[in-house]
Write a protein that holds these residues in place. Structure first.
Motif, PDB file in Angstrom:
ATOM      1  N   GLY A 105       0.826  -1.203   0.000  1.00 37.24           N
ATOM      2  CA  GLY A 105       0.000   0.000   0.000  1.00 37.24           C
ATOM      3  C   GLY A 105       0.861   1.255   0.000  1.00 37.24           C
ATOM      4  N   LEU A 106       1.923   1.234   0.821  1.00 38.95           N
ATOM      5  CA  LEU A 106       2.823   2.382   0.886  1.00 38.95           C
ATOM      6  C   LEU A 106       3.504   2.589  -0.466  1.00 38.95           C
ATOM      7  N   ALA A 107       3.997   1.501  -1.042  1.00 38.53           N
ATOM      8  CA  ALA A 107       4.661   1.603  -2.339  1.00 38.53           C
ATOM      9  C   ALA A 107       3.701   2.143  -3.398  1.00 38.53           C
ATOM     10  N   LEU A 108       2.497   1.613  -3.385  1.00 38.09           N
ATOM     11  CA  LEU A 108       1.515   2.035  -4.377  1.00 38.09           C
ATOM     12  C   LEU A 108       1.165   3.520  -4.210  1.00 38.09           C
ATOM     13  N   ALA A 109       1.009   3.944  -2.959  1.00 38.66           N
ATOM     14  CA  ALA A 109       0.672   5.345  -2.711  1.00 38.66           C
ATOM     15  C   ALA A 109       1.795   6.256  -3.193  1.00 38.66           C
ATOM     16  N   LEU A 110       3.055   5.864  -2.928  1.00 41.43           N
ATOM     17  CA  LEU A 110       4.180   6.688  -3.368  1.00 41.43           C
ATOM     18  C   LEU A 110       4.205   6.777  -4.887  1.00 41.43           C
ATOM     19  N   ALA A 191      -3.321   2.150   0.440  1.00 48.19           N
ATOM     20  CA  ALA A 191      -2.819   3.121  -0.528  1.00 48.19           C
ATOM     21  C   ALA A 191      -3.644   4.402  -0.480  1.00 48.19           C
ATOM     22  N   ILE A 192      -4.970   4.264  -0.363  1.00 48.96           N
ATOM     23  CA  ILE A 192      -5.826   5.446  -0.341  1.00 48.96           C
ATOM     24  C   ILE A 192      -5.545   6.287   0.901  1.00 48.96           C
ATOM     25  N   LEU A 193      -5.493   5.637   2.071  1.00 48.42           N
ATOM     26  CA  LEU A 193      -5.253   6.382   3.300  1.00 48.42           C
ATOM     27  C   LEU A 193      -3.884   7.062   3.273  1.00 48.42           C
TER      28      LEU A 193
END
Lengths: 311, 300
Positions: A105-110, A191-193
């Motif tokens: 999720g973190l990777a996707l958000a970045l 990812a959204i958050l």
């Protein structure tokens, strides 16, 4: 309560200046609907679960019903190997699932926080599984994992795996298969958050760091991560509680099987109460689950120093 | 793209920081702008494949002829949809789910708006206790309260009525919704409201005219959350509604899943019917969702 309020009233009048334009009862009126609903449909059921946990209560065996003391708890901890199995599987499930979701999720958000051509569409697409329910996720992955017509067949044609195996009915593959299915809809949640919080970081910080010659890695470690800390802590906790409690996905994807290897504690509780009608024992297990959740959450919040300096 | 490359060649250190021309607003900070394109597109493409293959798979099964093993759903057939909608009563389930979703949305938003306003704008005796209760309720597993809830609804003669599901969904949506909305309201300056009072508005009018419009992103986020959750959630409906005509979509899907011989085409078509409203809601609110979250969820 009412009496105490009546007694406390006389010397009160000019106490609060700011709210003088409004009656003092207003906040109570405003929270009343929410408070009543929660009292009736959360607090009361919780209390009755505690009550039943101390009872033998099974409509199909009425002759045993009655006060049980801690029998149910003793039975769970000393005589019921299934309880320990489901507890261990729950822990494994939550830890693996949530840490992988956080990481991806973190990777996707970045990634989707960058500017690039097609960003809006890309975001919409990669976030879309978030909206998909547990049952629907199960339906989709049952189609994919189907031994005759699923993705396995086409992978087997390409020489990966063997044709005719169903990943959901093999005890050695079912865990990974379920994890992947749940990752599919869980990663977008994180990812959204995290993306929401990424966007609230002031760009000035990065520009200043850039001027000072900080590398991108250093910027990430010293600006991005500290800023994201609270959001990560909170979303991880919420997700862990949710992954622990949620039975939709495993109930419909694996049904807890094969041979019970994907039965979480809540799923076991649901089976105990709904199928076996052993409400007393199920209530005791529920109480244990509740205490575990509360304890883990407190420890987690303490260890992570949530909220730290700000409040 | 070209202009950005040109910008990038300007050496950052050449000008003193204060004198640097202002960046175009709305542009993402420079440092991360310099991420090579393939660092974005490669992982994103891999992730897209992972995201989209399952969606494609369900479309494939829903649209191709029964018995076909082609990887392209051609010629397209809608017989699975017709079958599921008519013979498997997904038409009825759909109506029930819409009713549950919309009423839950309205009730959750209204009740949470009142509660959230109280938390954001007042100090009162039981405030801390109330907030603690909201927090603790997050640890109460709805699934585990099925039995007592069933007894309550039986007492209230609400078993087999959609009201029971609506009430249960609303209650379990409330805590998070109240916390979110109160955070949104805290972000609206109190002085705006006070100014409206000075102009002669009462509290309610001031709230309606001044605060409510500013809450729009937050309300959309909270309302859509409530809708999507109640649309997707399945255990309450499974437990409280024994009458098949009262069932909702997820229960219908579960019936298809747990049938002895799973009809994959029907399952896929049912899944798509279940997904469509949620996908529409989601596409529509996505913009507000991110801003809504960044304003509400995180700064709490």
């Amino acid at each position: 309560m009412a009496q105490a309020a009546a007694v406390a009233k006389p010397p009160a009048p000019p106490r609060r200046r700011r709210a003088s334009a409004t009656p003092r009862r207003l906040p109570y009126l405003l929270i009343a609907p929410a408070a009543l609903l929660m009292l009736g449909f959360i607090a009361y059921p919780v209390v009755s679960v505690f009550y039943y946990s101390l009872q033998h209560y099974n409509p199909t065996k009425p002759w045993r019903n009655g006060f049980a003391g801690f029998d149910n708890f003793v039975h769970a901890f000393t005589e019921d190997p299934l309880f320990w199995d489901t507890l261990v599987f729950s822990a494994k499930w939550v830890i693996v699932e949530v840490s992988l979701q956080l990481l991806f999720g973190l990777a996707l958000a970045l990634i989707v926080n960058q500017t690039f051509v097609g960003r809006a569409l890309g975001r919409a697409l990669v976030f879309s599984p978030w909206a998909v329910s547990g049952v629907l996720t199960s339906a989709i992955w049952v189609l994919l994992y189907n031994s005759q017509t699923g993705i396995t067949r086409y992978l087997a044609d390409m020489g990966i795996g063997e044709y005719g195996t169903s990943w959901l009915s093999d005890t050695s593959t079912v865990f990974s298969a379920a994890i992947v299915a749940d990752l599919w809809r869980g990663v977008p949640f994180f990812a959204i958050l995290i993306l929401a919080d990424l966007q609230s970081i002031s760009k000035d910080l990065y520009e200043a760091a850039e001027v000072d010659g900080a590398s991108r890695v250093r910027q990430f470690v010293h600006i991005t991560l500290p800023h994201l800390k609270d959001a990560i802590i909170l979303s991880t906790l919420l997700r862990a509680v949710w992954e622990f409690n949620n039975v939709d996905l495993l109930y419909t994807l694996t049904g807890g099987g094969p041979a019970g290897v994907t039965t979480t504690l809540p799923l076991y509780i649901a089976n105990t109460s709904v199928d076996a009608h052993n409400f007393g024992y199920a209530s005791a297990l529920t109480t244990v689950a509740f205490v575990i959740l509360l304890f883990c959450s407190m420890v987690y919040l303490r260890l992570s120093k949530f909220g730290g300096e700000s409040k | 793209m070209i202009t950005k490359d040109a910008e990038r060649t300007v050496p950052v250190t050449s000008a003193p920081a204060a004198e640097e021309p202002p960046q175009r607003p709305g542009k993402v900070h420079r440092a991360w702008d310099e991420v090579p394109r393939w660092h974005i597109y490669l992982p994103l493409s891999i992730y897209l494949v992972f995201t989209l293959v399952p969606f494609y798979w369900i479309l494939l099964f829903a649209l191709r002829k029964p018995g076909s093993t082609s990887l392209v759903p051609w010629p397209v057939t809608f017989e699975h949809f017709e079958k599921v909608w008519n013979e498997r009563s997904f038409g009825t389930y759909f109506q029930n789910s819409v009713l549950v979703g919309v009423v839950t949305l309205l009730m959750t938003t209204l009740v949470a708006l009142a509660g959230g306003y109280a938390l954001a704008r007042f100090d009162f005796k039981i405030k801390r206790g109330f907030m603690l209760a909201l927090l603790c309720s997050q640890f109460v597993p709805g699934a585990l309260l099925l039995v007592p809830l069933f007894q309550i609804f039986a007492e209230l003669q609400m078993i087999n009525s959609l009201g029971s599901v609506i009430l249960a969904e609303t209650v379990f949506q409330l805590p998070l919704s109240i916390i979110l909305i109160s955070n949104f309201i805290k972000n609206v300056p109190y002085s705006l409201e006070e100014a409206a009072w000075v102009d002669g508005c009462n509290r309610f009018t001031a709230f309606r005219v001044v605060v409510l419009p500013l809450l729009r992103p937050g309300l959309i986020a909270v309302g859509s959350f409530a809708f999507v959750h109640s649309w997707n959630h399945f255990l309450f409906a499974l437990m409280f509604l024994s009458n098949q005509e009262k069932q909702t979509i997820p229960v219908g899907l579960n019936t298809l899943l747990s049938a002895d011989s799973v009809d994959l085409g029907a399952l896929a078509a049912g899944g798509i019917i279940a997904a469509v409203p949620v996908v529409i809601v989601f596409a529509f609110i996505q913009k507000w969702l991110i801003t809504g979250f960044s304003a509400g969820a995180v700064k709490g």
